[in-house]
Enzyme design. Sequence first.
Site, PDB file in Angstrom:
ATOM      1  NE  ARG A   1      80.790  12.260  24.046  1.00 10.13           N
ATOM      2  CZ  ARG A   1      79.504  12.470  23.798  1.00 10.13           C
ATOM      3  NH1 ARG A   1      79.134  13.334  22.882  1.00 10.13           N
ATOM      4  NH2 ARG A   1      78.587  11.824  24.480  1.00 10.13           N
TER       5      ARG A   1
ATOM      6  CG  HIS B   1      77.483   6.705  25.152  1.00  7.58           C
ATOM      7  ND1 HIS B   1      78.043   7.356  26.229  1.00  7.58           N
ATOM      8  CD2 HIS B   1      76.671   7.620  24.540  1.00  7.58           C
ATOM      9  CE1 HIS B   1      77.593   8.604  26.262  1.00  7.58           C
ATOM     10  NE2 HIS B   1      76.760   8.788  25.256  1.00  7.58           N
TER      11      HIS B   1
ATOM     12  CD  GLN C   1      72.406   8.047  26.354  1.00  5.91           C
ATOM     13  OE1 GLN C   1      72.933   9.141  26.199  1.00  5.91           O
ATOM     14  NE2 GLN C   1      71.152   7.921  26.760  1.00  5.91           N
TER      15      GLN C   1
ATOM     16  CG  ASP D   1      72.585   6.362  18.361  1.00  4.20           C
ATOM     17  OD1 ASP D   1      72.315   7.581  18.342  1.00  4.20           O
ATOM     18  OD2 ASP D   1      73.743   5.933  18.581  1.00  4.20           O
TER      19      ASP D   1
ATOM     20  CB  CYS E   1      71.421   7.832  23.274  1.00  2.00           C
ATOM     21  SG  CYS E   1      72.184   7.869  21.640  1.00  2.00           S
TER      22      CYS E   1
ATOM     23  NE  ARG F   1      74.168  10.339  29.728  1.00  2.00           N
ATOM     24  CZ  ARG F   1      75.005  10.739  28.772  1.00  2.00           C
ATOM     25  NH1 ARG F   1      74.556  10.980  27.562  1.00  2.00           N
ATOM     26  NH2 ARG F   1      76.298  10.864  29.005  1.00  2.00           N
TER      27      ARG F   1
HETATM   28  N1  NVA Z   1      76.185   6.768  18.167  1.00  2.00           N
HETATM   29  C1  NVA Z   1      76.215   8.188  18.433  1.00  2.00           C
HETATM   30  C2  NVA Z   1      75.845   8.466  19.861  1.00  2.00           C
HETATM   31  C3  NVA Z   1      75.783   9.929  20.212  1.00  2.00           C
HETATM   32  C4  NVA Z   1      75.488  10.163  21.628  1.00  2.00           C
HETATM   33  C5  NVA Z   1      77.595   8.730  18.117  1.00  2.00           C
HETATM   34  O1  NVA Z   1      78.587   8.085  18.469  1.00  2.00           O
HETATM   35  O2  NVA Z   1      77.672   9.781  17.487  1.00  2.00           O
HETATM   36  N1   CP Z   2      73.529  11.142  24.256  1.00  2.00           N
HETATM   37  C1   CP Z   2      74.655  11.862  24.323  1.00  2.00           C
HETATM   38  O1   CP Z   2      75.719  11.388  24.724  1.00  2.00           O
HETATM   39  O2   CP Z   2      74.491  13.150  23.933  1.00  2.00           O
HETATM   40  P1   CP Z   2      75.658  14.205  23.667  1.00  2.00           P
HETATM   41  O3   CP Z   2      76.403  13.759  22.462  1.00  2.00           O
HETATM   42  O4   CP Z   2      74.929  15.509  23.467  1.00  2.00           O
HETATM   43  O5   CP Z   2      76.548  14.242  24.888  1.00  2.00           O
END
Ligand code: NVA
Ligand code: CP
Length: 304
Positions: free
Chosen positions: A103, A130, A133, A222, A263, A291
């Site tokens: 990540r 992602h 997800q 989101d 998500c 997930r």
């Molecule tokens: N768009 C959000 C998704 C979190 C799972 C982010 O990147 O923070």
């Molecule tokens: N949806 C998702 O990826 O959640 P987290 O940021 O908690 O991993």
Amino acid sequence: MPRHLLSLFDLTSDEIGALLERGVWLKKMKRSGKEHRPLKGKTLAMVFEKSSTRTRVSFEVAMYDLGGHALNITSEASQLGRGETYEDTASVLSRYVDGIMVRTFEQTRIEKMAKTSQVPVINGLTDLYHPCQALADLMTVTENRGNIRPLHISYIGDGNNMANTWITAAIILGFKLTISTPKGYEPEALVLGKVKQGGYPNITVTSDPEAAFRGVDVINTDTWVSMGQEGAGEKEKKETFHPYQVNSKMLALAKKDAFVLHCLPAHRGEEITDEVMDGPQSRIFDQAENRLHIQKAILEKFMS
Ligand code: NVA
Ligand code: CP
């Protein structure tokens, strides 16, 4: 050369279909309490340069359930934080482990890791995509509706990594997708370029918020402020985004049996109201659970 999952473009439509079926099967296995340990003795390194609840826990539990082991590596507590390169980090990690989940921020960082890794690299969220997800989201759609292709799915809100990923899903699977974002917050130009180049009549990008609801089967949203974007201009951004909120009034425009996905984490009262999030048309917590099950299907496919 190992096979990586850096975006949904690394999978064919048939492979996505098989992963979704496998996710449903793995969910049944988990519920039945039966053991299923195809990754016995295998280890996954999980590299986090951003926060996580769902991705971190679902990957770790998935590895445990499948008979393997997961290691949590943050940039602060590793040499990544002191400038060791992504290429060197991946070279070294892949001499210890059987898979690397990452990540991070720019997609180029995970691409650098994939270039030198001797083991599969899986995208656990970047600024661009992602994919894990989206596979959980598609699994939730399958559970509720069966075939995805005849459906009209929408995404409303910020043109972020989730919006980009939904576009990649619609390119591969061919379902009808409407993306609604405020002007200036459209999905990534690189992804929109693919839509333009390929000429996909099933994909619409608009600034009309109602278009994300009228006659739609599944509505996704989101956060308006993704990780790494916090700070200056947030207040103005929230005002701009207010008409793009998922609330009961807007949801009434969708099909009667439409359902809502997010998500998570959600900012209740911003992109989505409590009423919708906790209401009968929400599948958000099933989606979060999925997930775990889809992660297992991904890990089996890439690490067996
Ligand atoms: N768009 C959000 C998704 C979190 C799972 C982010 O990147 O923070
Ligand atoms: N949806 C998702 O990826 O959640 P987290 O940021 O908690 O991993």
